[in-house]
Motif scaffolding. Structure first.
Motif, short mmCIF file in Angstrom:
data_model
loop_
_atom_site.label_atom_id
_atom_site.label_comp_id
_atom_site.label_asym_id
_atom_site.label_seq_id
_atom_site.Cartn_x
_atom_site.Cartn_y
_atom_site.Cartn_z
N GLU A 175 30.10 44.00 -27.48
CA GLU A 175 30.89 44.51 -28.60
C GLU A 175 30.18 45.68 -29.28
OE1 GLU A 175 33.35 40.49 -29.93
OE2 GLU A 175 31.36 40.86 -30.78
N LEU A 176 28.86 45.65 -29.34
CA LEU A 176 28.13 46.77 -29.91
C LEU A 176 28.37 48.05 -29.10
CD1 LEU A 176 26.17 48.19 -31.76
CD2 LEU A 176 24.27 47.10 -30.53
N LEU A 177 28.35 47.93 -27.79
CA LEU A 177 28.60 49.11 -26.95
C LEU A 177 30.00 49.67 -27.18
CD1 LEU A 177 27.01 48.04 -23.53
CD2 LEU A 177 25.98 49.39 -25.38
N LEU A 178 30.95 48.79 -27.42
CA LEU A 178 32.33 49.25 -27.68
C LEU A 178 32.39 50.08 -28.96
CD1 LEU A 178 34.43 46.08 -26.73
CD2 LEU A 178 34.10 48.18 -25.40
N HIS A 179 31.62 49.70 -29.95
CA HIS A 179 31.60 50.48 -31.20
C HIS A 179 30.98 51.86 -30.99
CE1 HIS A 179 33.19 47.97 -34.42
NE2 HIS A 179 32.69 46.92 -33.78
N LEU A 180 30.25 52.02 -29.91
CA LEU A 180 29.66 53.33 -29.60
C LEU A 180 30.52 54.12 -28.62
CD1 LEU A 180 25.88 52.37 -29.30
CD2 LEU A 180 27.21 52.95 -31.33
N GLY A 181 31.74 53.60 -28.35
CA GLY A 181 32.66 54.30 -27.47
C GLY A 181 32.31 54.22 -26.00
N LEU A 182 31.69 53.11 -25.57
CA LEU A 182 31.15 53.02 -24.23
C LEU A 182 31.89 52.03 -23.32
CD1 LEU A 182 27.38 53.07 -25.29
CD2 LEU A 182 28.69 54.96 -24.27
N LYS A 183 33.15 51.78 -23.59
CA LYS A 183 33.91 50.80 -22.81
C LYS A 183 33.84 51.09 -21.32
CE LYS A 183 38.48 50.89 -22.65
NZ LYS A 183 38.84 50.91 -21.21
N ASP A 184 33.99 52.35 -20.94
CA ASP A 184 34.03 52.70 -19.52
C ASP A 184 32.66 52.63 -18.86
OD1 ASP A 184 36.73 53.13 -19.76
OD2 ASP A 184 36.54 55.29 -20.08
N ARG A 185 31.61 52.38 -19.64
CA ARG A 185 30.26 52.26 -19.07
C ARG A 185 29.87 50.80 -18.84
NH1 ARG A 185 27.16 56.91 -20.31
NH2 ARG A 185 28.59 58.63 -20.77
N ILE A 186 30.72 49.85 -19.26
CA ILE A 186 30.37 48.43 -19.18
C ILE A 186 30.91 47.85 -17.87
CG2 ILE A 186 30.56 46.17 -20.29
CD1 ILE A 186 31.07 47.66 -22.94
N ALA A 187 29.99 47.46 -16.98
CA ALA A 187 30.38 46.93 -15.66
C ALA A 187 30.71 45.45 -15.70
CB ALA A 187 29.26 47.17 -14.66
N GLY A 188 30.18 44.73 -16.67
CA GLY A 188 30.44 43.30 -16.77
C GLY A 188 29.79 42.71 -17.99
N ALA A 214 37.34 41.41 -34.10
CA ALA A 214 38.75 41.80 -33.99
C ALA A 214 38.93 43.30 -33.89
CB ALA A 214 39.53 41.25 -35.18
N SER A 215 38.01 44.08 -34.45
CA SER A 215 38.19 45.53 -34.47
C SER A 215 38.04 46.16 -33.09
CB SER A 215 37.19 46.17 -35.45
OG SER A 215 35.86 46.05 -34.98
N VAL A 216 37.43 45.44 -32.14
CA VAL A 216 37.30 45.97 -30.78
C VAL A 216 37.92 45.01 -29.76
CG1 VAL A 216 35.26 47.39 -31.24
CG2 VAL A 216 34.96 44.98 -30.58
N ALA A 217 38.76 44.10 -30.23
CA ALA A 217 39.31 43.05 -29.36
C ALA A 217 40.15 43.61 -28.22
CB ALA A 217 40.13 42.07 -30.19
N ASP A 218 40.95 44.63 -28.49
CA ASP A 218 41.81 45.19 -27.45
C ASP A 218 40.98 45.79 -26.32
OD1 ASP A 218 44.04 44.41 -28.84
OD2 ASP A 218 44.42 46.37 -29.72
N GLU A 219 39.94 46.53 -26.68
CA GLU A 219 39.07 47.11 -25.66
C GLU A 219 38.29 46.02 -24.92
OE1 GLU A 219 37.52 51.42 -26.74
OE2 GLU A 219 37.08 50.00 -28.34
N TYR A 220 37.84 45.04 -25.67
CA TYR A 220 37.06 43.96 -25.06
C TYR A 220 37.88 43.22 -24.01
CZ TYR A 220 33.85 40.06 -24.59
OH TYR A 220 32.98 39.13 -24.08
N ALA A 221 39.17 43.04 -24.26
CA ALA A 221 40.04 42.31 -23.32
C ALA A 221 40.14 43.01 -21.97
CB ALA A 221 41.43 42.15 -23.94
N ASN A 275 35.26 43.50 -17.75
CA ASN A 275 35.05 42.57 -16.65
C ASN A 275 34.32 41.34 -17.18
OD1 ASN A 275 34.62 41.33 -14.19
ND2 ASN A 275 33.00 42.72 -13.54
N ASP A 276 35.07 40.27 -17.42
CA ASP A 276 34.54 39.03 -17.97
C ASP A 276 33.91 38.21 -16.85
OD1 ASP A 276 34.14 36.48 -19.04
OD2 ASP A 276 35.98 36.51 -20.22
N LEU A 277 32.60 38.02 -16.90
CA LEU A 277 31.89 37.30 -15.85
C LEU A 277 31.76 35.81 -16.15
CD1 LEU A 277 29.09 39.92 -15.14
CD2 LEU A 277 31.20 39.53 -13.87
N GLY A 278 32.40 35.35 -17.22
CA GLY A 278 32.42 33.92 -17.50
C GLY A 278 31.85 33.57 -18.85
N SER A 279 32.27 32.42 -19.36
CA SER A 279 31.83 31.98 -20.68
C SER A 279 30.44 31.35 -20.65
CB SER A 279 32.83 30.97 -21.26
OG SER A 279 32.97 29.85 -20.41
N ASP A 280 29.92 31.04 -19.47
CA ASP A 280 28.56 30.51 -19.36
C ASP A 280 27.54 31.65 -19.40
OD1 ASP A 280 29.44 27.88 -19.06
OD2 ASP A 280 29.58 28.07 -16.88
#
Length: 337
Positions: free
Chosen positions: A78-91, A101-108, A111-116
């Motif tokens: 979520e911190l990376l999203l606040h820096l405008g880095l969504k496209d740099r996050i591989a997983g 909530a302020s970055v929820a749309d981008e977070y969705a 690539n979710d690698l699991g809740s564990d």
């Protein structure tokens, strides 16, 4: 033990590992430089030997801004999203707990690698050119993404959040933002988000300026009927956050485990418990609070008599990020009712 119970247990291990060590870098907040980064770029960070408990300084060198980052926890991503880095996050691993909530749309869209907590094998499956996040998760155990040294030996630079190493305070959030701004060459976004958080912190501190300091204890419980005290002796980030709102951890200097009898005898003004309701099949903060109020053994305590027991989500308590500020804001409002 069910899935969320195991995660709570691992959480205690993670907190212990994250808390051990020393933070030799300057965690004082400073204004982010808006100068463009020049590569190769060297950032002072941390490493810990496999099986060890002490974090030591280690430089990380980046030949260019990372393009495929593995974030080992939801708050880190979520911190990376606040820096405008969504496209740099591989997983993203460990995708549980209260969301921003302020970055929820981008977070969705990530690539979710699991809740564990994810393994090194899972982390490497996204072919990352940087692995970043919570210090306690840099381990070669099956719940860790690999040690810093083992990843560096593979040519993968790492960044351990300064907030997750002993000696951290909320100012360490700003240091992380500044360092990430340099690593990714996004100084303007880093400076803007840092200022936003500083404004919120100032407003929160103003809100409690005329309050007296109160003592508190944290109960780390997965069963409303089983009282368990987490002293958080080495959790400098955790303790400094509560000091921001004039709550002093009564057991921060206590040696060893804290018994229920010691809790009752010490009798802190406030009790803080975890709220696990964002994890499927888990116990809610309200259920834990009610269990404490119904516990006859605790009936003499001030916090019980005065209904001063409050719940916060795990990511607000032990997410080691800016999200702690949201939890503190919620707590101050709840205590004012």
């Amino acid at each position: 033990m069910n899935k969320w119970g195991k995660m709570i247990g691992l959480g205690l291990v993670m907190m212990t590992l994250s808390a051990c060590g020393s933070n030799d870098s300057d965690t004082a907040a400073s204004t982010s430089s808006e100068a463009a980064s020049t590569y190769p770029l060297t950032i002072s960070n941390f490493t810990k030997a496999e099986g060890g408990t002490e974090w030591t300084a280690k430089d990380q060198t980046f030949t260019e801004a990372p393009k495929k980052v593995l974030a080992n926890s939801q708050p880190a991503a979520e911190l990376l999203l606040h820096l405008g880095l969504k496209d740099r996050i591989a997983g993203v691993g460990a995708t549980f707990g209260a969301a921003d909530a302020s970055v929820a749309d981008e977070y969705a869209e990530l690539n979710d690698l699991g809740s564990d907590y994810i393994s090194k094998e899972t982390a490497l499956s996204v072919d990352p050119d940087m692995i970043y996040g919570r210090g306690g998760l840099f381990d070669n155990q099956d719940w860790g993404v690999g040690t810093v040294d083992s990843l560096n030996e593979m040519g993968i630079p790492t960044y351990v959040q300064e907030t997750s190493v002993t000696g951290a305070t909320f100012d360490s959030v700003y240091k992380d933002i500044e360092n990430l701004g340099k690593i990714f060459d996004v100084p303007e976004a880093a400076a803007a988000f840092e200022q936003e958080l500083k404004d919120r912190q100032a407003a929160l501190e103003d809100k409690v300026a005329d309050k007296e300091v109160q003592t508190f204890a944290h109960l780390f419980m997965s069963d409303p009927s089983v009282v368990s005290v987490y002293a958080a002796q080495d959790e400098s980030f955790f303790n400094s956050n509560f000091e921001m709102i004039k709550l002093d951890n009564v057991f921060k200097d206590y040696s060893g485990e804290v018994s229920v009898e010691t809790l009752i005898e010490t009798d802190p003004d406030v009790l803080i418990v975890g709220d696990w309701s964002t994890i499927e099949g888990s116990v809610s903060g309200d259920e834990i609070i009610q269990g404490l109020y119904d516990n006859e053994k605790l009936s003499s305590m001030k916090a019980i008599k005065n209904k001063q027991v409050y719940a916060l989500d795990y990511n607000y308590l032990f997410g080691y990020g800016y999200q702690a500020l949201t939890g503190l804001e919620q707590l101050v409002d709840e205590m004012a009712k």
